[in-house]
Scaffold this motif. Structure first.
Motif, PDB file in Angstrom:
ATOM      1  N   ASP A 147      23.857   8.085  -5.349  1.00  0.00           N
ATOM      2  CA  ASP A 147      22.539   7.497  -4.951  1.00  0.00           C
ATOM      3  C   ASP A 147      21.445   7.740  -6.216  1.00  0.00           C
ATOM      4  O   ASP A 147      21.584   8.695  -6.747  1.00  0.00           O
ATOM      5  N   HIS A 148      20.734   6.473  -6.552  1.00  0.00           N
ATOM      6  CA  HIS A 148      19.683   6.646  -7.683  1.00  0.00           C
ATOM      7  C   HIS A 148      18.818   5.576  -7.548  1.00  0.00           C
ATOM      8  O   HIS A 148      19.244   4.512  -6.893  1.00  0.00           O
ATOM      9  N   SER A 149      17.900   5.586  -8.318  1.00  0.00           N
ATOM     10  CA  SER A 149      17.109   4.188  -8.618  1.00  0.00           C
ATOM     11  C   SER A 149      17.057   3.831 -10.118  1.00  0.00           C
ATOM     12  O   SER A 149      17.364   4.709 -10.994  1.00  0.00           O
ATOM     13  N   PHE A 150      17.225   2.498 -10.311  1.00  0.00           N
ATOM     14  CA  PHE A 150      17.117   2.104 -11.700  1.00  0.00           C
ATOM     15  C   PHE A 150      16.042   0.865 -11.724  1.00  0.00           C
ATOM     16  O   PHE A 150      16.242  -0.117 -11.103  1.00  0.00           O
ATOM     17  N   ASP A 151      15.143   1.148 -12.417  1.00  0.00           N
ATOM     18  CA  ASP A 151      13.843   0.206 -12.599  1.00  0.00           C
ATOM     19  C   ASP A 151      13.721  -0.382 -14.157  1.00  0.00           C
ATOM     20  O   ASP A 151      13.934   0.479 -15.043  1.00  0.00           O
ATOM     21  N   ILE A 152      13.751  -1.713 -14.152  1.00  0.00           N
ATOM     22  CA  ILE A 152      13.410  -2.352 -15.406  1.00  0.00           C
ATOM     23  C   ILE A 152      12.127  -2.610 -15.529  1.00  0.00           C
ATOM     24  O   ILE A 152      11.514  -3.357 -14.501  1.00  0.00           O
ATOM     25  N   LEU A 153      11.412  -1.861 -16.480  1.00  0.00           N
ATOM     26  CA  LEU A 153       9.724  -2.303 -16.553  1.00  0.00           C
ATOM     27  C   LEU A 153       9.366  -3.202 -17.503  1.00  0.00           C
ATOM     28  O   LEU A 153       9.834  -3.232 -18.909  1.00  0.00           O
ATOM     29  N   HIS A 154       8.798  -4.426 -16.827  1.00  0.00           N
ATOM     30  CA  HIS A 154       8.351  -5.335 -17.569  1.00  0.00           C
ATOM     31  C   HIS A 154       7.122  -5.156 -18.881  1.00  0.00           C
ATOM     32  O   HIS A 154       6.456  -4.420 -18.404  1.00  0.00           O
ATOM     33  N   GLY A 155       7.442  -5.545 -20.041  1.00  0.00           N
ATOM     34  CA  GLY A 155       6.813  -5.569 -21.122  1.00  0.00           C
ATOM     35  C   GLY A 155       6.702  -3.874 -21.838  1.00  0.00           C
ATOM     36  O   GLY A 155       6.120  -3.633 -22.800  1.00  0.00           O
TER      37      GLY A 155
ATOM     38  N   TRP B 192       4.955   5.961 -19.846  1.00  0.00           N
ATOM     39  CA  TRP B 192       3.806   6.920 -19.282  1.00  0.00           C
ATOM     40  C   TRP B 192       2.843   6.076 -18.484  1.00  0.00           C
ATOM     41  O   TRP B 192       2.072   6.004 -17.559  1.00  0.00           O
ATOM     42  N   ASN B 193       2.448   5.125 -19.644  1.00  0.00           N
ATOM     43  CA  ASN B 193       1.012   4.168 -19.240  1.00  0.00           C
ATOM     44  C   ASN B 193       1.346   3.006 -18.679  1.00  0.00           C
ATOM     45  O   ASN B 193       0.482   2.113 -18.396  1.00  0.00           O
ATOM     46  N   TYR B 194       2.713   2.756 -18.200  1.00  0.00           N
ATOM     47  CA  TYR B 194       2.997   1.507 -17.537  1.00  0.00           C
ATOM     48  C   TYR B 194       2.416   1.560 -16.237  1.00  0.00           C
ATOM     49  O   TYR B 194       2.492   2.793 -15.289  1.00  0.00           O
ATOM     50  N   TYR B 195       1.884   0.401 -15.703  1.00  0.00           N
ATOM     51  CA  TYR B 195       1.302   0.434 -14.194  1.00  0.00           C
ATOM     52  C   TYR B 195       2.269  -0.278 -13.382  1.00  0.00           C
ATOM     53  O   TYR B 195       2.807  -1.678 -13.812  1.00  0.00           O
ATOM     54  N   SER B 196       2.614   0.158 -12.248  1.00  0.00           N
ATOM     55  CA  SER B 196       3.321  -0.357 -11.305  1.00  0.00           C
ATOM     56  C   SER B 196       2.900  -1.666 -10.517  1.00  0.00           C
ATOM     57  O   SER B 196       1.836  -1.744 -10.588  1.00  0.00           O
ATOM     58  N   ASP B 197       3.677  -2.533  -9.809  1.00  0.00           N
ATOM     59  CA  ASP B 197       3.075  -3.351  -9.105  1.00  0.00           C
ATOM     60  C   ASP B 197       1.950  -2.827  -8.182  1.00  0.00           C
ATOM     61  O   ASP B 197       1.009  -3.687  -7.505  1.00  0.00           O
TER      62      ASP B 197
ATOM     63  N   ASN C 245       2.500   4.866 -14.073  1.00  0.00           N
ATOM     64  CA  ASN C 245       3.857   5.521 -14.102  1.00  0.00           C
ATOM     65  C   ASN C 245       3.971   7.198 -14.369  1.00  0.00           C
ATOM     66  O   ASN C 245       4.772   7.699 -13.630  1.00  0.00           O
ATOM     67  N   GLY C 246       3.138   7.714 -15.097  1.00  0.00           N
ATOM     68  CA  GLY C 246       3.111   8.927 -15.168  1.00  0.00           C
ATOM     69  C   GLY C 246       2.784   9.650 -13.927  1.00  0.00           C
ATOM     70  O   GLY C 246       3.438  10.584 -13.481  1.00  0.00           O
ATOM     71  N   LEU C 247       1.798   9.261 -13.250  1.00  0.00           N
ATOM     72  CA  LEU C 247       1.657   9.778 -12.004  1.00  0.00           C
ATOM     73  C   LEU C 247       2.809   9.596 -10.919  1.00  0.00           C
ATOM     74  O   LEU C 247       3.132  10.369 -10.109  1.00  0.00           O
ATOM     75  N   SER C 248       3.265   8.367 -11.001  1.00  0.00           N
ATOM     76  CA  SER C 248       4.579   7.977 -10.130  1.00  0.00           C
ATOM     77  C   SER C 248       5.592   8.959 -10.256  1.00  0.00           C
ATOM     78  O   SER C 248       6.297   9.414  -9.481  1.00  0.00           O
ATOM     79  N   HIS C 249       5.744   9.412 -11.809  1.00  0.00           N
ATOM     80  CA  HIS C 249       6.723  10.283 -12.037  1.00  0.00           C
ATOM     81  C   HIS C 249       6.754  11.630 -11.178  1.00  0.00           C
ATOM     82  O   HIS C 249       7.605  12.261 -10.604  1.00  0.00           O
ATOM     83  N   LEU C 250       5.489  12.106 -11.588  1.00  0.00           N
ATOM     84  CA  LEU C 250       5.200  13.581 -11.091  1.00  0.00           C
ATOM     85  C   LEU C 250       5.439  13.455  -9.422  1.00  0.00           C
ATOM     86  O   LEU C 250       5.602  14.485  -8.830  1.00  0.00           O
ATOM     87  N   LYS C 251       4.717  12.524  -8.947  1.00  0.00           N
ATOM     88  CA  LYS C 251       4.764  12.390  -7.331  1.00  0.00           C
ATOM     89  C   LYS C 251       6.325  12.244  -6.888  1.00  0.00           C
ATOM     90  O   LYS C 251       6.616  12.826  -5.795  1.00  0.00           O
ATOM     91  N   PHE C 252       7.234  11.418  -7.683  1.00  0.00           N
ATOM     92  CA  PHE C 252       8.543  11.630  -7.378  1.00  0.00           C
ATOM     93  C   PHE C 252       8.978  12.906  -7.366  1.00  0.00           C
ATOM     94  O   PHE C 252      10.002  13.329  -6.363  1.00  0.00           O
ATOM     95  N   HIS C 253       8.798  13.837  -8.505  1.00  0.00           N
ATOM     96  CA  HIS C 253       9.297  15.028  -8.341  1.00  0.00           C
ATOM     97  C   HIS C 253       8.843  15.841  -7.251  1.00  0.00           C
ATOM     98  O   HIS C 253       9.515  16.714  -6.723  1.00  0.00           O
ATOM     99  N   GLU C 254       7.457  15.650  -7.247  1.00  0.00           N
ATOM    100  CA  GLU C 254       6.864  16.525  -5.787  1.00  0.00           C
ATOM    101  C   GLU C 254       7.624  16.132  -4.500  1.00  0.00           C
ATOM    102  O   GLU C 254       8.024  17.078  -3.659  1.00  0.00           O
TER     103      GLU C 254
END
Length: 268
Positions: free
Chosen positions: A226-234, A243-248, A253-262
Motif C-alpha cells: 500500500d502507498h500513494s503515488f502523485d504526479i504533480l502538474h507543473g 513544498w509550494n505546490y497547491y493541491s486541487d 503541499n508542505g502543509l499536506s505533507h505535515l498533516k499526512f504525517h500527523e
C-alpha cells in the motif's frame, strides 16, 4: 561554544521556540555534524513532541529546509490549529555535498535507533521529540527521497510515515528492490503510510529519462504494498516547488505533507 564551518553550537534552546536554527552536535560516527531544527511556538521542555526528519538532496545541506520554508508559515499553521505542534529536524548528509548517500552505514547509525540512532537520541534529549511510541516520520527530497525509501524498505514499521519527493536516483533501484523482496511479507502486512511524488516538469525525468519514481511505484503496486503515488502538474525538481505546490483542494503541499504525517502518527 565551538564553531564548525561558521556554525555556532547551541546548548540552550529555551529561546528558540518558533524558529528554525542551525547548529552542530557531537557524534561517535561522524564527529561534529551540522543540523537544523524547527521548534514549534511555545515549545517547552515539559512537553513531548512528534519528530519529522528531513533528508536533503544532492548539493543540499542543513540549510536547505530553512532556505525554502519560513518558520512563520509553520508557526501560523500550528497557531491556527491546522497542525499539531511538531519538531522538524535534519542533518547534513555528508560534508561532500555532491556525494551524500543517506543509506551509508554512518548515516544509518545516526538515523536508525536500532543502529545507535545518535541524532534520534539527540532530538529526544534536546527537544523532547520523537521519543514516545512511533512518533518519527521521514520526509526526503531527491537523494533524500532515495534515502527515505531505503529506510522504508529496510526497516519496515520503524517510522510512522514516509514522504519521498522527486525520487530520480535510478542507481538505487536495484538495491531497493532487493530490500523490498527481502522484507516483502512484512511490508505487505505493515501499515506504514508511504507517499511518493514526482513533478511533470522534473528535469531529470524530462531530459535524462530517470524512471525511479515510476519504477518504484510499479514495484510496490505489483507486490500489493500500500502507498500513494502523485504526479504533480507543473512541479520542477527543486524542493521548493514541491513544498509550494497547491493541491486541487487549494492546500499547500508542505502543509499536506505535515498533516499526512500527523494522521499517520495518530492512527498508530
Amino acid at each position: 561554544m565551538r564553531v564548525f564551518d561558521n556554525i555556532i553550537e547551541l546548548t540552550d534552546f529555551k529561546d528558540c521556540a518558533g524558529e528554525i536554527n542551525i547548529s552542530i552536535f557531537e557524534t561517535e560516527e561522524r564527529s561534529c555534524v551540522p543540523y537544523f531544527v524547527y521548534l514549534p511556538p511555545n515549545w517547552s521542555v515539559e512537553e513531548t513532541y512528534p519528530l519529522v526528519l528531513f533528508l536533503h538532496g544532492q548539493g543540499g545541506d542543513e540549510g536547505t529546509f530553512k532556505k525554502y520554508v519560513r518558520a512563520e508559515q509553520l508557526n501560523d499553521w500550528i497557531s491556527n490549529g491546522d497542525l499539531e505542534p511538531v519538531v522538524i529536524a535534519g542533518i547534513r548528509g555528508d560534508n561532500d555535498r555532491d556525494n551524500v548517500q543517506w543509506f551509508s552505514e554512518q548515516n544509518e547509525c545516526l538515523l536508525v535507533k536500532k543502529q545507535g540512532g545518535e541524532f534520534i537520541q539527540f532530538c529526544q534529549n534536546s527537544f523532547n521529540a520523537g521519543g514516545h511510541g512511533k512518533q518519527i516520520s521521514i520526509e526526503g527530497h531527491s537523494r533524500g527521497a532515495a534515502g527515505a525509501i531505503h529506510y522504508y524498505l529496510k526497516y519496515p514499521g520503524l517510522f510512522s510515515s514516509i514522504v519521498g519527493m522527486g525520487y530520480v536516483s535510478d542507481y538505487t533501484l536495484e538495491n531497493n528492490f532487493l530490500l523490498g523482496q527481502n522484507n516483502l511479507e512484512i511490508l505487505k502486512g505493515e501499515s506504514t503510510p508511504l507517499r511518493l511524488e514526482i513533478g511533470t516538469e522534473d528535469s531529470f525525468v524530462r531530459t535524462k529519462n530517470r524512471r525511479a519514481s515510476f519504477e518504484m511505484h510499479q514495484f510496490l503496486k505489483e507486490n500489493e504494498i500500500d502507498h500513494s503515488f502523485d504526479i504533480l502538474h507543473g512541479v520542477e525538481h527543486g524542493f521548493d516547488t514541491y513544498w509550494n505546490y497547491y493541491s486541487d483542494e487549494g492546500m499547500l503541499n508542505g502543509l499536506s505533507h505535515l498533516k499526512f504525517h500527523e494522521r499517520s502518527r495518530n492512527c498508530r
